[in-house]
Design a protein around this motif. Sequence first.
Motif, PDB file in Angstrom:
ATOM      1  N   ASP A  66    -101.439  47.882  46.037  1.00 34.83           N
ATOM      2  CA  ASP A  66    -100.762  48.862  45.192  1.00 34.83           C
ATOM      3  C   ASP A  66    -100.814  50.267  45.792  1.00 34.83           C
ATOM      4  O   ASP A  66    -100.310  51.220  45.202  1.00 34.83           O
ATOM      5  CB  ASP A  66    -101.340  48.867  43.779  1.00 34.83           C
ATOM      6  N   ASP A  67    -101.425  50.411  46.963  1.00 32.97           N
ATOM      7  CA  ASP A  67    -101.440  51.676  47.710  1.00 32.97           C
ATOM      8  C   ASP A  67    -100.916  51.337  49.107  1.00 32.97           C
ATOM      9  O   ASP A  67    -101.673  51.165  50.053  1.00 32.97           O
ATOM     10  CB  ASP A  67    -102.856  52.241  47.774  1.00 32.97           C
ATOM     11  N   SER A  68     -99.601  51.252  49.221  1.00 31.98           N
ATOM     12  CA  SER A  68     -99.005  50.694  50.431  1.00 31.98           C
ATOM     13  C   SER A  68     -99.169  51.601  51.646  1.00 31.98           C
ATOM     14  O   SER A  68     -99.310  52.825  51.525  1.00 31.98           O
ATOM     15  CB  SER A  68     -97.521  50.405  50.193  1.00 31.98           C
ATOM     16  N   ALA A  69     -99.115  50.990  52.824  1.00 26.27           N
ATOM     17  CA  ALA A  69     -99.326  51.697  54.083  1.00 26.27           C
ATOM     18  C   ALA A  69     -98.218  52.708  54.349  1.00 26.27           C
ATOM     19  O   ALA A  69     -97.052  52.487  54.023  1.00 26.27           O
ATOM     20  CB  ALA A  69     -99.399  50.698  55.229  1.00 26.27           C
ATOM     21  N   ARG A  70     -98.597  53.826  54.972  1.00 28.13           N
ATOM     22  CA  ARG A  70     -97.636  54.855  55.368  1.00 28.13           C
ATOM     23  C   ARG A  70     -98.122  55.498  56.667  1.00 28.13           C
ATOM     24  O   ARG A  70     -99.325  55.646  56.888  1.00 28.13           O
ATOM     25  CB  ARG A  70     -97.446  55.887  54.262  1.00 28.13           C
ATOM     26  N   TYR A  71     -97.167  55.882  57.506  1.00 33.10           N
ATOM     27  CA  TYR A  71     -97.488  56.373  58.841  1.00 33.10           C
ATOM     28  C   TYR A  71     -96.637  57.605  59.153  1.00 33.10           C
ATOM     29  O   TYR A  71     -95.408  57.564  59.032  1.00 33.10           O
ATOM     30  CB  TYR A  71     -97.205  55.298  59.895  1.00 33.10           C
ATOM     31  N   HIS A  72     -97.285  58.686  59.559  1.00 35.99           N
ATOM     32  CA  HIS A  72     -96.610  59.878  60.057  1.00 35.99           C
ATOM     33  C   HIS A  72     -96.848  59.952  61.562  1.00 35.99           C
ATOM     34  O   HIS A  72     -98.002  59.816  62.012  1.00 35.99           O
ATOM     35  CB  HIS A  72     -97.171  61.150  59.409  1.00 35.99           C
ATOM     36  N   GLN A  73     -95.796  60.184  62.334  1.00 33.06           N
ATOM     37  CA  GLN A  73     -95.964  60.251  63.783  1.00 33.06           C
ATOM     38  C   GLN A  73     -95.164  61.410  64.365  1.00 33.06           C
ATOM     39  O   GLN A  73     -93.997  61.600  64.020  1.00 33.06           O
ATOM     40  CB  GLN A  73     -95.516  58.947  64.444  1.00 33.06           C
ATOM     41  N   ILE A  74     -95.812  62.167  65.258  1.00 33.04           N
ATOM     42  CA  ILE A  74     -95.176  63.251  66.005  1.00 33.04           C
ATOM     43  C   ILE A  74     -95.294  62.921  67.488  1.00 33.04           C
ATOM     44  O   ILE A  74     -96.383  62.596  67.970  1.00 33.04           O
ATOM     45  CB  ILE A  74     -95.837  64.610  65.715  1.00 33.04           C
ATOM     46  N   SER A  75     -94.177  62.975  68.209  1.00 36.90           N
ATOM     47  CA  SER A  75     -94.152  62.628  69.633  1.00 36.90           C
ATOM     48  C   SER A  75     -93.478  63.740  70.423  1.00 36.90           C
ATOM     49  O   SER A  75     -92.471  64.307  69.978  1.00 36.90           O
ATOM     50  CB  SER A  75     -93.386  61.322  69.864  1.00 36.90           C
ATOM     51  N   LEU A  76     -94.026  64.032  71.610  1.00 36.66           N
ATOM     52  CA  LEU A  76     -93.475  65.052  72.495  1.00 36.66           C
ATOM     53  C   LEU A  76     -93.335  64.490  73.903  1.00 36.66           C
ATOM     54  O   LEU A  76     -94.108  63.616  74.318  1.00 36.66           O
ATOM     55  CB  LEU A  76     -94.382  66.286  72.535  1.00 36.66           C
ATOM     56  N   LYS A  77     -92.362  65.005  74.644  1.00 36.11           N
ATOM     57  CA  LYS A  77     -92.168  64.607  76.041  1.00 36.11           C
ATOM     58  C   LYS A  77     -91.695  65.798  76.850  1.00 36.11           C
ATOM     59  O   LYS A  77     -90.836  66.562  76.407  1.00 36.11           O
ATOM     60  CB  LYS A  77     -91.139  63.487  76.158  1.00 36.11           C
ATOM     61  N   GLU A  78     -92.262  65.964  78.062  1.00 33.88           N
ATOM     62  CA  GLU A  78     -91.785  66.941  79.026  1.00 33.88           C
ATOM     63  C   GLU A  78     -91.589  66.209  80.354  1.00 33.88           C
ATOM     64  O   GLU A  78     -92.501  65.504  80.791  1.00 33.88           O
ATOM     65  CB  GLU A  78     -92.782  68.088  79.229  1.00 33.88           C
TER      66      GLU A  78
END
Length: 392
Positions: free
Chosen positions: A316-328
């Motif tokens: 009842d507390d479902s999974a959640r994902y925040h992602q930040i990605s960078l490339k140079e």
Amino acid sequence: MKKKFAAGTAIGALCAAIAPAPALAQSSVTLYGVVDEAIAFVNNQNGHSNTYFRQGNLYSSRVGLRGSEQLSSTLSVIFDLQEGFDPSTGKQSSPGLAFNRQSFVGLQDTRLGTVTLGRQYTPYYQLVGALGPVGFLTGATGAHPGDIDGLDTTIRANSSVVYTSPSLYGFKVSGQYGFGGVPGSMQSGSTISAALRYDGGPVSVAAGYLRMNNIGGAAKLDPDASAAYGSSAVNQGYVSARAVQHIAAAADYTLGKIVFGVNYSNVQYLPGSHSLFTDTAIFNTYGAFARYSFNTAFDVAGAYSYTHASEGNGIDDSARYHQISLKEDYHLSKRTTLYALQAWQHAGGRTLGAAGAGDIIDAAPVVGDSQNATPSTTSSQFVAMFGLAVAF
């Protein structure tokens, strides 16, 4: 190194075009590939930090043979055999598969399009994936958590036939059917994919569909059946599904030196009698990215994505994902690139462990698709890489 082929058509129509002008027959075979190696740092892999060599971060290391024979003024036979390898050790990326990435043969007509047979990427990936974060960053750190939606190069369909149309007023369509090879059951182990894409001036838009049917076992989607499908801590509790369905859409807009893009995907794990869970599991992902090219040699890109799983199967507390990605990346030449990658992911909520229903665990961060086998034991994971890629 990607090359766009003219699109495809039905086998019968292509064969009908073979007859004219045998004197035009020409053939060519090209050896090509990429060697990509980086030093990677991860703050937490199964409870420990790690600094190590990792291949295939900007581009997957690979070697291939690509060829064609011209049969008429419009028709050619084409083939592509492509194998992945690890330059750190020289090992095959997939032991036992000589051409694990792609191996197909087909007919290509400049008017009617292309039909190919063999082990191939899906239209879902080919037409939609290039407009997502992977197309402008990289799958290693830019793919959505664990490549949950298959918009990176994880999924290839064995024993499949693919038709891709020519571009007409900017529109291109493609469809695929992968045979499961199970006696008495056309559906078991089969793969179905279709996609539509429009490219017009500064705007590109695409939408795609993919369905992979399990061969019937409870353990996971069988990699020896039609589709080879990856698993991670994000989806490990649901890989016993009788079928997995992907729907995705992506769009980007080019304004001078800047490219903006948005993407959305919906992934459903459909339970069956052999599954280790009972309620359909749904993962929705929303993403946005931007890339800026300072000049022909140097560019930077960044992306953000949010993935949210459905409730059910005792959660009842479902999974959640925040992602930040960078490339140079800095292009030393047309073939040689220096690059740096950074990504951070935070996970919250609960999900199913590998044992399925009843095995409820905390959601674990899995950056991109580079950490599928090495999730973090805390609520966040940071990855940084510095590498060199050479194409030939």
